[in-house]
Design a protein around this motif. Structure first.
Motif, short mmCIF file in Angstrom:
data_model
loop_
_atom_site.label_atom_id
_atom_site.label_comp_id
_atom_site.label_asym_id
_atom_site.label_seq_id
_atom_site.Cartn_x
_atom_site.Cartn_y
_atom_site.Cartn_z
N GLU A 113 0.83 -1.20 0.00
CA GLU A 113 0.00 0.00 0.00
C GLU A 113 0.86 1.25 0.00
O GLU A 113 0.58 2.22 -0.72
N ALA A 114 1.91 1.25 0.82
CA ALA A 114 2.81 2.41 0.87
C ALA A 114 3.48 2.64 -0.48
O ALA A 114 3.75 3.79 -0.87
N MET A 115 3.75 1.58 -1.22
CA MET A 115 4.34 1.71 -2.55
C MET A 115 3.32 2.22 -3.55
O MET A 115 3.57 3.18 -4.29
N GLN A 116 2.16 1.59 -3.58
CA GLN A 116 1.19 1.85 -4.63
C GLN A 116 0.47 3.18 -4.45
O GLN A 116 0.16 3.87 -5.43
N LYS A 117 0.20 3.57 -3.20
CA LYS A 117 -0.56 4.79 -2.95
C LYS A 117 0.32 5.99 -2.62
O LYS A 117 -0.08 7.13 -2.88
N LYS A 118 1.49 5.74 -2.05
CA LYS A 118 2.34 6.85 -1.60
C LYS A 118 3.67 6.93 -2.34
O LYS A 118 4.44 7.88 -2.13
N GLY A 119 3.97 5.92 -3.17
CA GLY A 119 5.26 5.92 -3.86
C GLY A 119 6.44 5.84 -2.92
O GLY A 119 7.52 6.36 -3.22
N ALA A 120 6.25 5.16 -1.77
CA ALA A 120 7.29 5.15 -0.74
C ALA A 120 8.55 4.42 -1.17
O ALA A 120 9.61 4.61 -0.56
N HIS A 121 8.46 3.59 -2.20
CA HIS A 121 9.65 2.87 -2.65
C HIS A 121 10.66 3.80 -3.31
O HIS A 121 11.85 3.48 -3.37
N ARG A 122 10.20 4.93 -3.82
CA ARG A 122 11.13 5.84 -4.50
C ARG A 122 12.13 6.49 -3.53
O ARG A 122 13.34 6.43 -3.76
N PRO A 123 11.67 7.12 -2.44
CA PRO A 123 12.67 7.62 -1.49
C PRO A 123 13.48 6.50 -0.84
O PRO A 123 14.64 6.71 -0.48
N PHE A 124 12.88 5.30 -0.71
CA PHE A 124 13.64 4.18 -0.16
C PHE A 124 14.79 3.80 -1.09
O PHE A 124 15.92 3.57 -0.64
N LEU A 125 14.51 3.72 -2.38
CA LEU A 125 15.58 3.36 -3.33
C LEU A 125 16.67 4.43 -3.34
O LEU A 125 17.87 4.10 -3.39
N ALA A 126 16.28 5.69 -3.25
CA ALA A 126 17.29 6.76 -3.18
C ALA A 126 18.12 6.63 -1.91
O ALA A 126 19.35 6.86 -1.92
N TRP A 127 17.48 6.26 -0.81
CA TRP A 127 18.17 6.04 0.46
C TRP A 127 19.19 4.91 0.32
O TRP A 127 20.34 5.02 0.78
#
Length: 541
Positions: free
Chosen positions: A428-442
């Motif tokens: 849900e955090a990936m699909q609705k908030k795009g949370a994987h993008r800052p994680f990948l940058a981290w």
């Protein structure tokens, strides 16, 4: 608070009597990196570590074996009181442990709060403190009009609790049936059956979820309320049906609570209640991750002392190659899990003041909390299991300390949402908030160009995220638990490598071994056999 049991406890535990901060090189090294202020708190941490290693260790054993909470339903006049009776030992220990809940609200770091929790790490005692602390969190951010309750739970006048789920829904918050109705100056809660209520009978106030009349179905229709034990007239505000018998920790009372016309106070805005609830759960999940690694640290402390002292086949256990392999696996898991947990705490410490709608910093913190909660629980269960095995027959006897730590560790994969829920929340955090993008940058900032194992970890994370994005929704759910573990392992490698800049080359070596073992599908190399500093460091147990 002398129990006069020293002659007993020292016979069943190698960790008893040791300073649990001084004897934990992984904590000291990693904490100083992720929390630069740790050096200024060295005296406090040493004092706390000494207290954990003697009085608290002794008291926790006594409570676990002989003196758990008991429910008293009526007073002498026949009135329902539904109150828990604690042993004098537990009351005194909890009183002295209460400062653990204050640092974030007194201008301090979340690392300070969680470092003290890690050193405590007793499942029951720590649970009582974390659920008390979590009452303060949403009041502090969203309900200043209820600040008197915040002060009471922070400074020892009241215990708190968090009762979110219900019997028919479990982790599915959207299935909650408790209805909130506005009646004059207060709300009343009807039809609530909070079936696993930790702190029942002990809590003076609790956070509960309920659906205001007319609110939409599902989790977004839930509001968050503050529920006192007594109503405005001083009468019992809800009923505790019973306490539950548990196979894990025995120090925290957990029971079933019935809400029928219970007075409650709305926190913040009703339509944002699900966000406040999930924030509070994020704090809970970080506490769960810290507790998991703190429990594992106690088992590791027991084990490192055991292998130095126990002889088998003419040699100390620590000199056998197979035991060295096990010790290396314990150390790699412990360092990786702790680095992951502290990295998640650091991200939350940077973002916790954000409010809905949140920014990228908070989405990263939430993403890391799911990874940390799940993977630390897995590592803790395996570390404590292997510790039992290295103790041989003694490891499976309930009266010896190491067996208790395994029992306590098995709680951590279940409390605050099991792995299936963490995987769904991550999606849900990936699909609705795009949370994987800052994680990948981290990840890229910590792994790119840092060597073969680091690049391998980064590649594994990218491949995992790309695969999830390409799958249909149900197929993504089917694969999400494996993805959760692989992303957590990449984050653990990143945390270890980041920390090696200040904690030293030992953590770079541990990062490489962690990546090989858990991401690249390789075994530990034979040359690690002689690297005693990796698995039996000086300055430890």
């Amino acid at each position: 608070m002398p129990l006069h049991q020293e002659e007993v406890v020292e016979w069943i535990s190698y960790a008893y009597g040791k300073n649990h901060y001084e004897a934990d090189p992984e904590l000291r090294d990693l904490l100083r990196h992720f929390w630069p202020g740790a050096g200024d708190r060295e005296a406090e941490l040493l004092a706390w570590g000494a207290y954990m290693g003697r009085e608290v260790y002794e008291a926790a054993y006594h409570i676990d074996q002989d003196a758990g909470p008991e429910l008293v339903m009526h007073d002498l006049d026949g009135n329902r009181v539904d109150r828990v009776r604690l042993s004098p030992v537990q009351r005194e220990v909890l009183k002295r442990l209460r400062p653990i809940v204050r640092p974030p609200y007194e201008g301090g770091s979340w690392h300070h709060h969680f470092a003290l929790g890690y050193l405590l790490a007793d499942g029951g005692l720590y649970c009582i403190l974390t659920i008390t602390h979590q009452v303060a969190y949403p009041i502090h951010k969203y309900a200043p009009g209820l600040a008197s309750w915040k002060e009471r739970v922070l400074y020892g006048e009241a215990f708190g609790a968090t009762w979110m789920t219900e019997i028919q829904g479990g982790s599915d918050l959207g299935a909650n049936r408790t209805v909130a109705r506005r009646e004059g100056e207060v709300w009343r809660l009807y039809g609530g059956d909070k079936y696993f209520a930790s702190g029942a009978g002990l809590a003076d106030v609790a956070l509960v979820t309920a659906r205001p009349e007319g609110a939409p179905p599902g989790p977004k229709g839930l509001a968050l309320f503050l529920l006192p034990r007594l109503d405005r007239e001083g009468r019992l505000n809800y009923r505790v049906r019973r306490l539950k018998r548990k196979s894990g920790t025995r120090a925290v009372p957990s029971g079933e609570v019935e809400l029928e016309g219970s007075e409650a106070y709305l926190i913040g805005r009703a339509e944002e209640g699900i966000y406040y609830t999930l924030e509070t759960l994020t704090v809970s999940r970080l506490a769960n991750a810290i507790a998991a690694m703190g429990i594992a640290a106690k088992a590791l402390l027991e084990t490192r002392e055991r292998v130095r002292r126990r002889q088998s086949f003419g040699r100390f256990l620590a000199d056998h190659p197979l035991v060295r392999y096990d010790l290396l696996d314990l150390s790699v898991r412990q360092a990786g899990g702790l680095a992951l947990a502290l990295a998640a705490v650091e991200a939350f410490d940077r973002a916790w003041h954000e409010r809905p709608p949140y920014g990228e910093a908070y989405h990263l913190a939430r993403f890391l909390s799911h990874l940390a909660k799940n993977r630390t629980a897995e590592h803790s269960a395996e570390i404590t299991r292997l510790a039992m095995e290295l103790f041989g027959g003694l490891g499976f006897l309930e009266e010896y300390a190491v067996a208790r730590w395994h029992r306590e560790s098995l709680i951590t994969p279940i409390w605050e949402g099991p792995s299936n829920i963490q995987a769904l929340d991550l999606l849900e955090a990936m699909q609705k908030k795009g949370a994987h993008r800052p994680f990948l940058a981290w990840l890229e900032a910590r792994l790119k160009g840092r060597g073969e194992e680091a690049e391998g970890a980064l590649a594994a994370a990218r491949k995992t995220l790309d695969r999830l994005a390409a799958l249909e929704p149900e197929a993504a759910q089917f694969s999400a638990k494996t993805a959760l573990r692989r992303l957590a392992d990449a984050a653990a490698v990143a945390g270890l490598l980041e920390a090696s800049a200040t904690a030293g080359p030992r953590y770079r070596e541990l990062a490489g071994l962690y990546a090989r073992r858990f991401l690249l599908g390789e075994d530990y190399p034979p040359e690690a056999l002689g690297a005693r500093a990796l698995y039996l460091p000086e300055g430890g147990a």
